[in-house]
Design a protein around this motif. Structure first.
Motif, short mmCIF file in Angstrom:
data_model
loop_
_atom_site.label_atom_id
_atom_site.label_comp_id
_atom_site.label_asym_id
_atom_site.label_seq_id
_atom_site.Cartn_x
_atom_site.Cartn_y
_atom_site.Cartn_z
N MET A 14 -123.67 -91.57 29.53
CA MET A 14 -124.71 -91.64 28.51
C MET A 14 -125.38 -93.00 28.46
N SER A 15 -124.75 -94.01 29.06
CA SER A 15 -125.30 -95.36 29.06
C SER A 15 -125.99 -95.72 30.37
N PHE A 16 -125.81 -94.90 31.40
CA PHE A 16 -126.25 -95.28 32.75
C PHE A 16 -127.77 -95.48 32.84
N GLY A 17 -128.52 -94.76 32.02
CA GLY A 17 -129.97 -94.93 32.04
C GLY A 17 -130.41 -96.35 31.74
N PHE A 18 -129.54 -97.12 31.08
CA PHE A 18 -129.88 -98.50 30.79
C PHE A 18 -129.99 -99.34 32.07
N LEU A 19 -129.41 -98.86 33.17
CA LEU A 19 -129.58 -99.57 34.44
C LEU A 19 -131.05 -99.66 34.79
N GLU A 122 -135.36 -97.54 22.83
CA GLU A 122 -134.97 -97.39 21.43
C GLU A 122 -134.05 -96.19 21.21
N PRO A 123 -134.36 -95.00 21.77
CA PRO A 123 -133.44 -93.87 21.56
C PRO A 123 -132.07 -94.07 22.18
N PHE A 124 -131.95 -94.94 23.21
CA PHE A 124 -130.63 -95.19 23.79
C PHE A 124 -129.71 -95.87 22.78
N ARG A 125 -130.25 -96.78 21.99
CA ARG A 125 -129.43 -97.43 20.95
C ARG A 125 -128.96 -96.38 19.93
N ALA A 126 -129.87 -95.49 19.54
CA ALA A 126 -129.51 -94.47 18.55
C ALA A 126 -128.52 -93.47 19.13
N LEU A 127 -128.59 -93.21 20.44
CA LEU A 127 -127.70 -92.23 21.06
C LEU A 127 -126.23 -92.62 20.91
N VAL A 128 -125.94 -93.92 21.02
CA VAL A 128 -124.56 -94.38 20.85
C VAL A 128 -124.04 -94.00 19.47
N ALA A 129 -124.84 -94.24 18.44
CA ALA A 129 -124.42 -93.89 17.08
C ALA A 129 -124.38 -92.37 16.88
N PRO A 133 -117.88 -91.77 17.45
CA PRO A 133 -117.34 -92.08 16.13
C PRO A 133 -117.37 -93.59 15.91
N ASP A 134 -117.27 -94.01 14.67
CA ASP A 134 -117.40 -95.43 14.35
C ASP A 134 -116.42 -96.28 15.14
N SER A 135 -115.24 -95.76 15.40
CA SER A 135 -114.21 -96.53 16.10
C SER A 135 -114.57 -96.80 17.56
N GLN A 136 -115.53 -96.06 18.13
CA GLN A 136 -115.91 -96.27 19.53
C GLN A 136 -117.31 -96.90 19.70
#
Length: 455
Positions: A14-19, A122-129, A133-136
Motif C-alpha cells: 500500500m506504500s509502494f506507490g510512494f516510490l 495527499e490520498p496516500f497519507r490518508a490511506l495509512v489512517a 489501526p492506531d497501533s500500526q
C-alpha cells in the motif's frame, strides 16, 4: 469498524506507490533549479520561480482530500482513483519538463507537475489512517519513509548515472542536457508503474454503511466542510503546524537553492550567465561553454550528494522500525533531535571545501527528513476525525506550503542576508530554521500524540 493489523508486505504494497511519487519530487527538487539556470535564470530569481510548487499544494491538497473523503468507486475504492489520475498527469509532465524551450514554459510545467504529484500524494497519507489501526500508524508512515528514501536516492543519482553510462551532460546554451532528459523520462515511467502496483495489490475498506455514506456525500459542501474542519482543528495539529512551518521553510530553501549555492561555494563552478558573454565572439563562446560544462558536472555531483539524504532517511526509518518493534518511542523527542541534527548538517556546509564532506551534511539532513515524513503524521493521525482524514491531511498541508510561499516571495533572499551575502548563506538559513523547528517540539504536550509503540 475494528481494523485488523496488516502484515509487513501488505503495508509495503500500500506504500509502494510512494516510490514513484518520490521519483517525481526528487527530480523536481534536485534538478528544476538546474533547468531554470540552464534556461538563463539568475540565482536570486529562482525561489520565485519555485512558487508554483507550494501554491498548487495549497489549492490542490484540501480539494483532493475532500473529494477522496467523499468518493467510493466499486472497483477502485476511495483513494486509488486519485492515485491513478495524478500518476498519469505526473508521468506525462515529467517527460516534457526537460524539453522546455524557455524559462516561462519550464515554470509553467512546474505548476502542472506539482499539482499532479499532489493529486497522488495527499490520498496516500490518508490511506495509512484508513487501513491501519492506531497501533500500526507510526509503522505505516515509517514504511512510507523507507520507500521515499529509496526513491530519493535513486532518482537524485539518475543524471549522474546517465553521464557515467556515456550520455552527455553538456548541451548548447539554453538546452537541457540529454542526461537530464533521460533521467526525467525514467522518472515518469517509474511513477506510473509504482502507482499501478499499489492500485492492483491494495484493497480499501468500503464505508460501513454505504447508504449513509451516499447521504452524507449529497449533504456535504466543500466550503462549509472546510470552515468546519478549520474550526475543529485540534490543538496538536496547530502546534505541529508551527514545527512544520520552520521545517518546510528549511527544505524549500534547500530544494530551490542547494544547486546554485553548492556549485558555487563548494565546487567553484557557478552557472554562467549568458548576458555576461558575447556569444558571437568565438573566444567568449568557448569560455561560456567551458564554464557551462563545469557547472553541469558540478550540478550532477550536487544532485548525487543530495541523494544521500534520501538514503540516510531510509536508514533512519529502518532503525526506527526495529527499535519500535520492541520499545515505546517518544515521538516528540525523536522529532526534536532529528531536526536539530539536520540543522547542523546545513550549517556545516559553510565550512566545507572538499566535496566529499557534503555527504556528511546530507546524512544529517536525511535524519531530519526521515522524521519529518513520519513523526508529524503519526502524531497527527491520533488526533483527528477519521471520517475527515483526507480533508484534515489536506489542511495540515497548509503548514507545509505557507512557509514555502513566504520563502519563494522573498523570505529566503531577505532573511538569508542575516548570514551574509555569500552563495552559501541560504543553506545557513535553512540550518537555523531546522534547529528552531526542533526546539518548537517543546510545544507538544498531549500524551497520546507523544508516545506510542509500533506493533
Amino acid at each position: 469498524m475494528e481494523k485488523r493489523k496488516l502484515s509487513f508486505w501488505e503495508i509495503w504494497n500500500m506504500s509502494f506507490g510512494f516510490l514513484g511519487i518520490q521519483f517525481g519530487f526528487a527530480l523536481q527538487g534536485g534538478f528544476m533549479s538546474r533547468i531554470f539556470q540552464t534556461l538563463g535564470a539568475e540565482k536570486d530569481a529562482i525561489p520565485l520561480l519555485w512558487i508554483a510548487a507550494p501554491l498548487t499544494g495549497l489549492i490542490v491538497q484540501p480539494i483532493i482530500g475532500y473529494l477522496s473523503d467523499n468518493t467510493w468507486h466499486s472497483r477502485l475504492g476511495r483513494r486509488k482513483p486519485y492515485f491513478l489520475l495524478g500518476a498519469i498527469l505526473s508521468s506525462i509532465t515529467l517527460f516534457f519538463v526537460p524539453y522546455s524551450p524557455a524559462l516561462w514554459i519550464a515554470a509553467g510545467f512546474l505548476w502542472i507537475l506539482d499539482a499532479s504529484i499532489n493529486i497522488s500524494m495527499e490520498p496516500f497519507r490518508a490511506l495509512v489512517a484508513d487501513k491501519l489501526p492506531d497501533s500500526q500508524r507510526s509503522y505505516g508512515f515509517v514504511m512510507q519513509t523507507l520507500i521515499i528514501g529509496i526513491g530519493t536516492w535513486i532518482a537524485s543519482n539518475l543524471p549522474w548515472l546517465m553521464t557515467t553510462l556515456g550520455i552527455s551532460n553538456e548541451a548548447a546554451p539554453g538546452i537541457i542536457p540529454m542526461s537530464v532528459k533521460i533521467a526525467f523520462a525514467i522518472g515518469g515511467f517509474v511513477f506510473l508503474v509504482s502507482i499501478l502496483y499499489t492500485i492492483f495489490t491494495t484493497k480499501e475498506y468500503p464505508p460501513e454503511d454505504l447508504e449513509e455514506f451516499k447521504k452524507e456525500k449529497e449533504d456535504s459542501r466543500f466550503i462549509k466542510d472546510l470552515f468546519v474542519s478549520i474550526k475543529e482543528m485540534p490543538s496538536t495539529m496547530k502546534k505541529l503546524g508551527i514545527i512544520q512551518f520552520f521545517s518546510w521553510f528549511a527544505f524549500f530553501t534547500m530544494w530551490s537553492l542547494a544547486t546554485p549555492s553548492l556549485t558555487e561555494h563548494v565546487f567553484k563552478a557557478p552557472a554562467p550567465i549568458e548576458k555576461n558573454y558575447n556569444l558571437e565572439d568565438s573566444s567568449q563562446l568557448a569560455q561560456f561553454n567551458e564554464a557551462g560544462a563545469k557547472y553541469q558536472t558540478a550540478a550532477d555531483s550536487v544532485g548525487s550528494a543530495m541523494g544521500i539524504y534520501g538514503l540516510s532517511s531510509m536508514g533512519f526509518a529502518l532503525l526506527l522500525t526495529f527499535y519500535t518493534s520492541r520499545f515505546r518511542i517518544n515521538r516528540k523527542y525523536i522529532h526534536m533531535f532529528s531536526l536539530i541534527l539536520g540543522g547542523i548538517g546545513f550549517i556545516i556546509m559553510k565550512y566545507i571545501e572538499n566535496p566529499f564532506y557534503l555527504n556528511i551534511s546530507f546524512i544529517l539532513i536525511g535524519i531530519s527528513w526521515g522524521s519529518i515524513l513520519s513523526m508529524p503524521y503519526a502524531m497527527l493521525s491520533s488526533s483527528v476525525n477519521e471520517k475527515k482524514m483526507g480533508m484534515m491531511m489536506g489542511l495540515f498541508n497548509m503548514f507545509i506550503v505557507i512557509p514555502q510561499i513566504i520563502a519563494a516571495l522573498g523570505g529566503i533572499n531577505y532573511v538569508s542576508k542575516i548570514f551574509g551575502n555569500t552563495a552559501i548563506a541560504p543553506m545557513t538559513l535553512a540550518g537555523a530554521s531546522l534547529i528552531l523547528a526542533g526546539l518548537c517540539n517543546f510545544l507538544i504536550t498531549e500524551k497520546k500524540a507523544i508516545s506510542f509503540q509500533i506493533e
